[in-house]
Design a protein around this motif. Structure first.
Motif: not given
Length: 209
Positions: A125-141, A187-195
């Motif tokens: 039912q789930n996919l879970v991870f922790i993102m450190p500060p930075g930038h990722i792209e998550i394709p539509k899934n 098509d893709t979600a962009t996620i970024k954060h500073e801290s």
């Protein structure tokens, strides 16, 4: 990166998991995760656990842990994977079931996540991870929802693009439900954060009864 699969004792909705088990360089079974591996037709490379929930395997290769210890079998399996040199780990199961175990496993994400080390938890039912500060792209899934939770006091400078509810340079505290139930609409979600540590959750609804 060298990939390891850790199979835990409890895997919610096992029949709904859609991953290629052939991509992993090694499989580690934590305690009764061996039973799950047998259901999947997977031969493990390493066995570890206190075997309080299943019979001890009859093999010399098993690492038997004491039943009274300061870590769970899942944490011991993650430590073993790191000791063997794996730096990209997928934990199968460990969500749902006992809530203290679920929270403990999220703590493992917080403990080990770094730019040099990837770890995620997945069930049916789930996919879970922790993102450190930075930038990722998550394709539509295949997951309907994208949830973002601050794992700590707060996440700063959070920007989310390509989703139903975008954010721009937002400070996300840990005492709000604002980040749940978003959806990727491009098509893709962009996620970024500073801290801060950002808990990223891809999930689906349970089927209606």
């Amino acid at each position: 990166m060298s990939k390891a699969l850790i199979i835990t004792t409890y895997v919610h909705r096992l029949d709904q998991i859609k991953i290629d088990y052939n991509i992993f360089d090694a499989v580690i079974c934590a305690d009764a995760g061996l039973v799950i591996a047998e259901k999947l037709g997977i031969k493990p490379d390493y066995l570890i656990g206190d075997y309080d929930s299943t019979a001890k395997p009859y093999t010399e290769d098993v690492i038997v842990l004491p039943m009274e210890k300061d870590i769970t079998d899942s944490e011991a399996a993650i430590d073993l994977a790191k000791a063997k040199g794996f730096d990209d780990i997928t934990v199968l199961g460990g969500l749902g079931g006992r809530f203290d175990h679920t929270m403990g496993n999220l703590g493992m994400l917080a403990k080990h996540t770094s730019p040099e080390f990837k770890i995620r938890i997945i069930d049916g039912q789930n996919l879970v991870f922790i993102m450190p500060p930075g930038h990722i792209e998550i394709p539509k899934n295949s997951y309907k929802y994208l949830g973002l939770i601050s794992y700590g006091t707060h996440v700063t400078g959070l920007t989310v693009i390509g989703v139903k509810y975008p954010l721009d340079n937002f400070d996300l505290p840990n005492d709000t439900s604002l980040g749940v139930s978003n959806e990727i609409i491009r098509d893709t979600a962009t996620i970024k954060h500073e801290s801060g540590m950002l808990l990223v959750i891809l999930s689906n609804d349970l089927p209606k009864q």
